[in-house]
Scaffold this active site. Sequence first.
Site, PDB file in Angstrom:
ATOM      1  N   SER A   1      -0.456  -3.977  -4.456  1.00  0.00           N
ATOM      2  CA  SER A   1      -1.244  -5.179  -4.733  1.00  0.00           C
ATOM      3  C   SER A   1      -1.777  -5.117  -6.151  1.00  0.00           C
ATOM      4  O   SER A   1      -2.135  -4.040  -6.651  1.00  0.00           O
ATOM      5  CB  SER A   1      -2.415  -5.280  -3.753  1.00  0.00           C
ATOM      6  OG  SER A   1      -3.300  -6.325  -4.133  1.00  0.00           O
TER       7      SER A   1
ATOM      8  N   TYR B   1      -9.813  -1.611  -0.012  1.00  0.00           N
ATOM      9  CA  TYR B   1      -8.405  -2.035  -0.067  1.00  0.00           C
ATOM     10  C   TYR B   1      -7.830  -1.787  -1.456  1.00  0.00           C
ATOM     11  O   TYR B   1      -6.741  -1.219  -1.607  1.00  0.00           O
ATOM     12  CB  TYR B   1      -8.320  -3.511   0.300  1.00  0.00           C
ATOM     13  CG  TYR B   1      -6.964  -4.141   0.089  1.00  0.00           C
ATOM     14  CD1 TYR B   1      -5.962  -4.007   1.049  1.00  0.00           C
ATOM     15  CD2 TYR B   1      -6.694  -4.894  -1.052  1.00  0.00           C
ATOM     16  CE1 TYR B   1      -4.720  -4.595   0.867  1.00  0.00           C
ATOM     17  CE2 TYR B   1      -5.457  -5.483  -1.240  1.00  0.00           C
ATOM     18  CZ  TYR B   1      -4.472  -5.334  -0.286  1.00  0.00           C
ATOM     19  OH  TYR B   1      -3.234  -5.915  -0.470  1.00  0.00           O
TER      20      TYR B   1
ATOM     21  N   LYS C   1      -4.772   0.732  -2.639  1.00  0.00           N
ATOM     22  CA  LYS C   1      -3.572   0.241  -3.310  1.00  0.00           C
ATOM     23  C   LYS C   1      -3.400   0.880  -4.687  1.00  0.00           C
ATOM     24  O   LYS C   1      -2.268   1.123  -5.130  1.00  0.00           O
ATOM     25  CB  LYS C   1      -3.629  -1.280  -3.430  1.00  0.00           C
ATOM     26  CG  LYS C   1      -3.475  -2.012  -2.101  1.00  0.00           C
ATOM     27  CD  LYS C   1      -2.152  -1.699  -1.419  1.00  0.00           C
ATOM     28  CE  LYS C   1      -1.904  -2.600  -0.214  1.00  0.00           C
ATOM     29  NZ  LYS C   1      -0.625  -2.287   0.457  1.00  0.00           N
TER      30      LYS C   1
END
Length: 266
Positions: free
Chosen positions: A146, A159, A163
């Site tokens: 991401s 998150y 990533k």
Amino acid sequence: MSILDGFRLDDRVAVVTGAGQGIGRATAWALADAGCDVVVNARRIDDLEHTAGGIRARGQRAVVVAHDIRDFSEQLADDAVAEFGRIDVWVNNVGGSDEKDVRLLVDTPDETFRSQVELNLVSAFQGCKAAANRMAGGGAIVNITSGAGTRGSPYTGPYAAAKAGLINLTQTLALELAERSIRVNAVSPGPVVTEAFLEVLGVENRLDELTETIPLGRTGTPDDIAAMVLFLCSPAASWITGEHHLVAGGRTQRSYQYRPRQAEET
């Protein structure tokens, strides 16, 4: 021999995690279009059966393995080898968030942070290991990452941190596995409007506003990402490893303020 032959993956075997919907499903179908037999994994059996049906409609064999991927990659790899005798391609597409609330990092419970790292980083690490240890003749691994992992990401810190780790993991594995002819690359999708995208980010009523930040003037589709994954898995990309590819219609951190000239003048 045509250069287009380099995009074929005939007689290869691929494993795609998170293949029940969206980008994972499109990737599984793209690999099947190129000649792969595909093992598909996700948690929901009905979604996987739909994906498998599309693979078979393309003339390829499909195996469905419904299970949470966390701590399951070794078994998934064993299932693939037991069915097809080999693994040539592995796509780590599982990711996202089981947490629906957003909060500052300093307000994030430890268990929430650990859960995000396990889902988005540890599971991919386990997948890479399971795949690499069964790719005797070389192969290709693609990690779906991401853009959040390349910059500060307020309110989605766990998150983004996971990533970011996955991008570095990709680069390190690429160096370590190069002598074994195993290529490892990462793909970061831009705004691709899937069911999961709308559910997690809650932007259904702001798609026009979001689209204005994309220089190419539209949000992405799962096929946009699947095409890049297919390329990276194919012989056409045989000299590409350790790279992080942002597929986002030109949308980068520096382009967020982009507005078409016509829109500025109206």
